[in-house]
Write a protein that holds these residues in place. Structure first.
Motif, PDB file in Angstrom:
ATOM      1  N   MET A 120      47.678 -79.367  11.163  1.00 28.71           N
ATOM      2  CA  MET A 120      47.410 -79.617   9.760  1.00 28.71           C
ATOM      3  C   MET A 120      47.779 -78.413   8.905  1.00 28.71           C
ATOM      4  O   MET A 120      48.290 -78.565   7.823  1.00 28.71           O
ATOM      5  CB  MET A 120      45.937 -79.991   9.577  1.00 28.71           C
ATOM      6  CG  MET A 120      45.523 -80.195   8.148  1.00 28.71           C
ATOM      7  SD  MET A 120      46.309 -81.660   7.460  1.00 28.71           S
ATOM      8  CE  MET A 120      45.594 -81.671   5.860  1.00 28.71           C
ATOM      9  N   ALA A 121      47.519 -77.218   9.408  1.00 29.06           N
ATOM     10  CA  ALA A 121      47.794 -76.014   8.630  1.00 29.06           C
ATOM     11  C   ALA A 121      49.270 -75.912   8.269  1.00 29.06           C
ATOM     12  O   ALA A 121      49.615 -75.443   7.193  1.00 29.06           O
ATOM     13  CB  ALA A 121      47.345 -74.780   9.390  1.00 29.06           C
ATOM     14  N   ASP A 122      50.150 -76.364   9.156  1.00 32.52           N
ATOM     15  CA  ASP A 122      51.582 -76.308   8.873  1.00 32.52           C
ATOM     16  C   ASP A 122      51.970 -77.256   7.749  1.00 32.52           C
ATOM     17  O   ASP A 122      52.936 -77.020   7.037  1.00 32.52           O
ATOM     18  CB  ASP A 122      52.396 -76.648  10.117  1.00 32.52           C
ATOM     19  CG  ASP A 122      52.234 -75.586  11.201  1.00 32.52           C
ATOM     20  OD1 ASP A 122      51.871 -74.442  10.874  1.00 32.52           O
ATOM     21  OD2 ASP A 122      52.470 -75.928  12.376  1.00 32.52           O
ATOM     22  N   ASP A 123      51.237 -78.355   7.601  1.00 29.57           N
ATOM     23  CA  ASP A 123      51.541 -79.350   6.574  1.00 29.57           C
ATOM     24  C   ASP A 123      50.895 -79.026   5.223  1.00 29.57           C
ATOM     25  O   ASP A 123      51.213 -79.665   4.226  1.00 29.57           O
ATOM     26  CB  ASP A 123      51.072 -80.734   7.010  1.00 29.57           C
ATOM     27  CG  ASP A 123      51.872 -81.256   8.189  1.00 29.57           C
ATOM     28  OD1 ASP A 123      53.036 -80.848   8.335  1.00 29.57           O
ATOM     29  OD2 ASP A 123      51.325 -82.058   8.956  1.00 29.57           O
ATOM     30  N   GLU A 124      49.983 -78.063   5.197  1.00 27.68           N
ATOM     31  CA  GLU A 124      49.227 -77.797   3.980  1.00 27.68           C
ATOM     32  C   GLU A 124      50.107 -77.444   2.775  1.00 27.68           C
ATOM     33  O   GLU A 124      49.912 -78.014   1.697  1.00 27.68           O
ATOM     34  CB  GLU A 124      48.196 -76.703   4.219  1.00 27.68           C
ATOM     35  CG  GLU A 124      47.246 -76.549   3.053  1.00 27.68           C
ATOM     36  CD  GLU A 124      46.104 -75.604   3.386  1.00 27.68           C
ATOM     37  OE1 GLU A 124      45.628 -74.959   2.449  1.00 27.68           O
ATOM     38  OE2 GLU A 124      45.708 -75.519   4.559  1.00 27.68           O
ATOM     39  N   PRO A 125      51.084 -76.556   2.884  1.00 30.14           N
ATOM     40  CA  PRO A 125      51.915 -76.264   1.705  1.00 30.14           C
ATOM     41  C   PRO A 125      52.645 -77.507   1.181  1.00 30.14           C
ATOM     42  O   PRO A 125      52.755 -77.698  -0.038  1.00 30.14           O
ATOM     43  CB  PRO A 125      52.916 -75.219   2.209  1.00 30.14           C
ATOM     44  CG  PRO A 125      52.243 -74.587   3.378  1.00 30.14           C
ATOM     45  CD  PRO A 125      51.415 -75.687   4.008  1.00 30.14           C
ATOM     46  N   ARG A 126      53.104 -78.355   2.079  1.00 27.42           N
ATOM     47  CA  ARG A 126      53.799 -79.567   1.650  1.00 27.42           C
ATOM     48  C   ARG A 126      52.829 -80.544   0.989  1.00 27.42           C
ATOM     49  O   ARG A 126      53.150 -81.172  -0.018  1.00 27.42           O
ATOM     50  CB  ARG A 126      54.500 -80.222   2.835  1.00 27.42           C
ATOM     51  CG  ARG A 126      55.423 -81.351   2.419  1.00 27.42           C
ATOM     52  CD  ARG A 126      56.281 -81.792   3.541  1.00 27.42           C
ATOM     53  NE  ARG A 126      55.459 -82.236   4.664  1.00 27.42           N
ATOM     54  CZ  ARG A 126      55.832 -83.145   5.543  1.00 27.42           C
ATOM     55  NH1 ARG A 126      57.013 -83.688   5.454  1.00 27.42           N
ATOM     56  NH2 ARG A 126      55.034 -83.495   6.518  1.00 27.42           N
ATOM     57  N   LEU A 127      51.620 -80.649   1.533  1.00 30.56           N
ATOM     58  CA  LEU A 127      50.602 -81.514   0.943  1.00 30.56           C
ATOM     59  C   LEU A 127      50.227 -81.030  -0.457  1.00 30.56           C
ATOM     60  O   LEU A 127      50.104 -81.824  -1.389  1.00 30.56           O
ATOM     61  CB  LEU A 127      49.373 -81.559   1.842  1.00 30.56           C
ATOM     62  CG  LEU A 127      48.195 -82.394   1.341  1.00 30.56           C
ATOM     63  CD1 LEU A 127      48.613 -83.853   1.167  1.00 30.56           C
ATOM     64  CD2 LEU A 127      47.032 -82.286   2.305  1.00 30.56           C
TER      65      LEU A 127
END
Length: 79
Positions: free
Chosen positions: A1-8
């Protein structure tokens, strides 16, 4: 999830900007849900969100001329 946070965070920002733009044009979407957004890949492979499905949209009585004129969070929230 942490890797997707900037995109989210970026997509959430884009969704807010899309809603501000629609309201400033004098419309309310009236059926906002995840499926009302479509991901588009633009020039150079840049991804962005597109707000779709305006079947039940309605005209608003007082379109704004600037995002700061919208009720709710001030325009700087989306900058």
């Amino acid at each position: 999830m942490a890797d997707d946070e900037p995109r989210l965070v970026a997509f959430t920002h884009e969704a807010g900007r899309a809603l501000v733009a629609v309201h400033c044009l004098g419309h309310a979407h009236c059926d906002l849900k995840p499926s009302a957004f479509m991901q588009q890949v633009g020039a150079g492979g840049v991804r962005c969100l597109v707000l779709i499905d305006f079947n039940v949209s309605q005209a608003v009585s007082t379109p704004c001329s600037h995002p700061d004129n919208l009720p709710g969070p001030p325009g700087w929230v989306f900058d």
